[in-house]
Design an enzyme around this catalytic site. Structure first.
Site, PDB file in Angstrom:
ATOM      1  N   GLU A 176       0.946  -1.241  -0.004  1.00 55.48           N
ATOM      2  CA  GLU A 176      -0.156  -0.117  -0.029  1.00 55.48           C
ATOM      3  C   GLU A 176       0.701   1.143  -0.233  1.00 55.48           C
ATOM      4  OE1 GLU A 176      -3.048   0.562   3.137  1.00 55.48           O
ATOM      5  OE2 GLU A 176      -2.797   2.509   3.068  1.00 55.48           O
ATOM      6  N   SER A 231      -8.189  -9.138   7.117  1.00 47.76           N
ATOM      7  CA  SER A 231      -8.354 -10.079   6.004  1.00 47.76           C
ATOM      8  C   SER A 231      -8.529 -11.331   6.277  1.00 47.76           C
ATOM      9  CB  SER A 231      -6.860  -9.900   5.422  1.00 47.76           C
ATOM     10  OG  SER A 231      -5.809  -9.899   6.163  1.00 47.76           O
ATOM     11  N   THR A 240      -3.261   3.433   5.510  1.00 49.86           N
ATOM     12  CA  THR A 240      -4.578   3.049   6.211  1.00 49.86           C
ATOM     13  C   THR A 240      -4.713   2.298   7.406  1.00 49.86           C
ATOM     14  OG1 THR A 240      -5.053   1.316   4.600  1.00 49.86           O
ATOM     15  CG2 THR A 240      -5.821   3.918   3.814  1.00 49.86           C
TER      16      THR A 240
END
Lengths: 286, 286
Positions: free
Chosen positions: B129, B261, B160
């Site tokens: 990311e 996840s 994030t």
């Protein structure tokens, strides 16, 4: 005993904004017909205010009492929006000597609050500069540490004469204590204020005693005294007559600095008086 | 001995962005003709990656090897701009499952750097990311704490999945250590990440033991383990088989949470296994 060394700060005395305001006032004295006033004392220095009085420029403390046709000088701190609007509506002629750096801070407050940010002003809520800044927020600005609940887009500005370290501490506090989506911080601490403070700190580290010259009401001079006091014995005086010879006993290095509203002639008088009392020599300027 | 209470975090498991990416992958498996790949594992969970493989979606680790005509799924972390451009130039069909919150952070980096801000990204420079975020700065972004000399207009965003507290500490550090004219801080810590971490902290304060379920490579799961460990004994596992019965001896309240996840079925398996080992009862969800 060896005569002490007297170090006068290079950045002592009038800053850009004050020089500009005083020059505008002198110009007005010579060019305006009709009565001329400053709205509140032009700068936080009673000696300068006396001089202006001698030139026909009086201090008006209540803007509502200004007669139509009069000329009014807005001092470097600026004034609240509603005062400007009132004066315009009354047909008073305005000479705006608001310091350009203060004007920039006012513009930032206006722009951010127009873009849905709530602006927090780090400064003294009783200081005229801060009162004026606040007015440009049109209800969406507040004085640190107050922030209304639910504000997620935050702007932060500083009184231009704020201690940079204090501004930074306040930002850190806000960041740590407020939930936010976005924070826009503008360092509106005037460069010359910051440099003057830095130089004062250095001077205080080298000296055995620091004399800060400035009006009793001058926020800038008071802050210089705070900076100096953290390092060494320091006194805040307005004029040379206040110097107390006992302060200088056994001192080998004497620092002298002055606020942004202290005219050169007053600094010179203080330097001369310190020379007379101590038999010291001036190092650097002077 | 009384059977322990098992508290399962309400916010355990798939977040919005992961749910969306997995759904997009499932849709692609059923609708696409030709080979379908994910660029790197779709999420940091080997069990989900295995399931996708069973549906005909393979992992491609090198984007330069994708054949023209193939379909590639961009995972929720996003990919660097230059990868997107390369894929487009090769005629690869792109299904962009970049999390909308990550996309927003990418847009902020692009907008700020286009407006002459230098952007500092608070995050792990090795995380995909963050690598992608960096690319949107086109040379005017860097990873905390690095900031090039002379930068006076600074933007700050976060990975994030960053710990909110860490983001705040890093901002405080920047503010205190860098001269600046302007700082624009965007809190791009995903709300669901922040809430999951807050809930994990509360859970850890109530429990005698916390089990964090999530892929070994999941940054989010690792951070949950850090949060829990600061309060109480905690373990990070990937699957139920890793549970060690000795951990539960004498424990009266057991907390279970999971990274963004971690699919529901794996959380359920862990909860069932903890019930079997301890004879405990589930409080709340489950």
């Amino acid at each position: 005993m060896q005569a002490p060394l007297i170090k006068v700060a290079e950045k002592a005395g009038f800053c850009f904004g004050v020089k500009r305001a005083v020059r505008m006032a002198y110009d007005a004295a010579s060019s305006c017909s009709g009565p001329v006033y400053t709205l509140g004392p032009l700068i936080h220095n009673p000696q300068v205010v006396e001089r202006l009085k001698g030139m026909g420029i009086d201090v008006c403390d209540n803007y509502e009492e200004l007669p139509p046709g009069a000329t009014v000088i807005i001092r470097s701190h600026g004034v609240p929006l509603e005062v400007l609007e009132f004066l315009r509506s009354r047909g008073v002629r305005i000479i705006d000597a608001t310091c350009p750096f203060v004007k920039k801070a006012q513009d930032i407050v206006a722009t951010l609050t127009n873009s849905e940010y709530h602006v927090v002003i780090v400064g003294d809520g009783n200081h005229p500069e801060v009162k004026a800044l606040l007015s440009y927020g049109k209800g969406r600005a507040s004085i640190f540490p107050h922030v209304p609940d639910g504000v997620l887009k935050l702007g932060v500005v500083s009184q231009t004469t704020q201690l940079l370290e204090k501004f930074i501490e306040c930002i850190k506090w806000l960041i740590g204590h407020r939930e936010f989506q976005e924070v826009r911080i503008y360092n509106t601490v005037c460069q010359s204020t910051a440099e003057r403070q830095k130089e004062c700190k250095r001077l205080a580290q080298e000296a055995d005693l620091v004399i800060v010259v400035g009006g009793r009401n001058s926020a800038g001079a008071k802050k210089l005294w705070v900076v100096a006091s953290e390092e060494v014995e320091a006194y805040h005086i307005e004029v040379a007559e206040e110097l107390n010879p006992s302060w200088f006993l056994g001192k080998r290095v004497i620092g002298i600095t002055a606020g942004a509203s202290t005219p050169e002639w007053i600094i010179s008088e203080v330097v001369e008086e310190v020379k007379r009392i101590t038999g010291g020599k001036v190092d650097g300027r002077g």
